[in-house]
Design a protein around this motif. Sequence first.
Motif, PDB file in Angstrom:
ATOM      1  N   CYS A 236      35.354  64.251  -4.400  1.00 24.03           N
ATOM      2  CA  CYS A 236      35.709  65.674  -4.484  1.00 24.03           C
ATOM      3  C   CYS A 236      34.884  66.492  -3.502  1.00 24.03           C
ATOM      4  O   CYS A 236      35.406  67.390  -2.826  1.00 24.03           O
ATOM      5  CB  CYS A 236      35.492  66.195  -5.904  1.00 24.03           C
ATOM      6  SG  CYS A 236      36.744  65.678  -7.068  1.00 24.03           S
ATOM      7  N   THR A 237      33.596  66.199  -3.415  1.00 23.17           N
ATOM      8  CA  THR A 237      32.733  66.909  -2.472  1.00 23.17           C
ATOM      9  C   THR A 237      33.188  66.655  -1.037  1.00 23.17           C
ATOM     10  O   THR A 237      33.234  67.573  -0.210  1.00 23.17           O
ATOM     11  CB  THR A 237      31.269  66.447  -2.643  1.00 23.17           C
ATOM     12  OG1 THR A 237      30.879  66.650  -3.996  1.00 23.17           O
ATOM     13  CG2 THR A 237      30.337  67.218  -1.728  1.00 23.17           C
ATOM     14  N   TRP A 238      33.546  65.447  -0.748  1.00 21.67           N
ATOM     15  CA  TRP A 238      33.976  65.051   0.585  1.00 21.67           C
ATOM     16  C   TRP A 238      35.276  65.747   0.989  1.00 21.67           C
ATOM     17  O   TRP A 238      35.467  66.124   2.143  1.00 21.67           O
ATOM     18  CB  TRP A 238      34.167  63.547   0.589  1.00 21.67           C
ATOM     19  CG  TRP A 238      34.084  62.887   1.918  1.00 21.67           C
ATOM     20  CD1 TRP A 238      33.598  63.403   3.087  1.00 21.67           C
ATOM     21  CD2 TRP A 238      34.497  61.557   2.214  1.00 21.67           C
ATOM     22  NE1 TRP A 238      33.673  62.479   4.086  1.00 21.67           N
ATOM     23  CE2 TRP A 238      34.221  61.323   3.583  1.00 21.67           C
ATOM     24  CE3 TRP A 238      35.047  60.541   1.470  1.00 21.67           C
ATOM     25  CZ2 TRP A 238      34.498  60.127   4.211  1.00 21.67           C
ATOM     26  CZ3 TRP A 238      35.309  59.340   2.102  1.00 21.67           C
ATOM     27  CH2 TRP A 238      35.047  59.140   3.450  1.00 21.67           C
ATOM     28  N   ASN A 239      36.188  65.941   0.024  1.00 20.93           N
ATOM     29  CA  ASN A 239      37.496  66.535   0.315  1.00 20.93           C
ATOM     30  C   ASN A 239      37.570  68.022  -0.012  1.00 20.93           C
ATOM     31  O   ASN A 239      38.648  68.613   0.068  1.00 20.93           O
ATOM     32  CB  ASN A 239      38.593  65.782  -0.452  1.00 20.93           C
ATOM     33  CG  ASN A 239      38.802  64.396   0.092  1.00 20.93           C
ATOM     34  OD1 ASN A 239      39.230  64.247   1.235  1.00 20.93           O
ATOM     35  ND2 ASN A 239      38.472  63.384  -0.684  1.00 20.93           N
ATOM     36  N   GLY A 240      36.459  68.634  -0.418  1.00 26.36           N
ATOM     37  CA  GLY A 240      36.447  70.075  -0.693  1.00 26.36           C
ATOM     38  C   GLY A 240      37.179  70.455  -1.967  1.00 26.36           C
ATOM     39  O   GLY A 240      37.750  71.546  -2.059  1.00 26.36           O
ATOM     40  N   ILE A 241      37.174  69.587  -2.951  1.00 30.28           N
ATOM     41  CA  ILE A 241      37.821  69.858  -4.243  1.00 30.28           C
ATOM     42  C   ILE A 241      36.737  70.184  -5.253  1.00 30.28           C
ATOM     43  O   ILE A 241      35.717  69.514  -5.322  1.00 30.28           O
ATOM     44  CB  ILE A 241      38.647  68.631  -4.698  1.00 30.28           C
ATOM     45  CG1 ILE A 241      39.747  68.330  -3.682  1.00 30.28           C
ATOM     46  CG2 ILE A 241      39.239  68.857  -6.082  1.00 30.28           C
ATOM     47  CD1 ILE A 241      40.452  67.007  -3.909  1.00 30.28           C
ATOM     48  N   GLU A 242      36.971  71.234  -6.036  1.00 36.19           N
ATOM     49  CA  GLU A 242      35.993  71.643  -7.041  1.00 36.19           C
ATOM     50  C   GLU A 242      36.090  70.723  -8.261  1.00 36.19           C
ATOM     51  O   GLU A 242      37.157  70.538  -8.822  1.00 36.19           O
ATOM     52  CB  GLU A 242      36.279  73.092  -7.460  1.00 36.19           C
ATOM     53  CG  GLU A 242      35.282  73.680  -8.403  1.00 36.19           C
ATOM     54  CD  GLU A 242      35.613  75.119  -8.727  1.00 36.19           C
ATOM     55  OE1 GLU A 242      36.226  75.357  -9.787  1.00 36.19           O
ATOM     56  OE2 GLU A 242      35.275  75.998  -7.921  1.00 36.19           O
ATOM     57  N   LEU A 243      34.956  70.146  -8.661  1.00 39.90           N
ATOM     58  CA  LEU A 243      34.905  69.279  -9.841  1.00 39.90           C
ATOM     59  C   LEU A 243      34.218  70.049 -10.961  1.00 39.90           C
ATOM     60  O   LEU A 243      33.053  70.405 -10.860  1.00 39.90           O
ATOM     61  CB  LEU A 243      34.156  67.980  -9.544  1.00 39.90           C
ATOM     62  CG  LEU A 243      34.055  66.975 -10.693  1.00 39.90           C
ATOM     63  CD1 LEU A 243      35.448  66.505 -11.118  1.00 39.90           C
ATOM     64  CD2 LEU A 243      33.202  65.790 -10.306  1.00 39.90           C
TER      65      LEU A 243
END
Length: 160
Positions: A93-100
């Motif tokens: 998620c961090t790598w793809n810019g997605i908020e976890l």
Amino acid sequence: ISRKYIMNKEGSSYKKTSNIIKSEKELFKLNHKLTNMRHSYQLEVVNDIINRKPKFITIEDLNIGGMMKNKHLSKAIQQQALYEFTRILGYKCTWNGIELRQVDRWYPSSKLCHECGSVKRDLKLSDRTYICDVCGNVINRDFQASLNLRDATEYKIVSL
């Protein structure tokens, strides 16, 4: 293998025969293969989730230590490697810019009615269908929990 050890006991020590060594190697290979299969499946699931390009992903903080104390479920829970799944999901998620997002373990995700917001306190784990006493909403319990987790307002953003 432990039975073979007992059969070959000499005094207070155990004798390791070549058949025991072969059996131990087979067992090690089998465990290694199963571990690799589980890890591969986790990567596939995480990649499937990430490839859908969501804005955010919400997960629930579970009491894994408490679940491990249940002698009937502990081995199955341990084999699932839930921490590893969360770790992989977090860095992807961090790598793809997605908020976890991580919701607190006490959030009533399956006990909360998605339609009217009332909380059903006496819901048992065996009840697979959620029936609201206030508005009469009838829905699958897991689907209800997923809707509530999606719309949760109290969460912690997980970052690695």
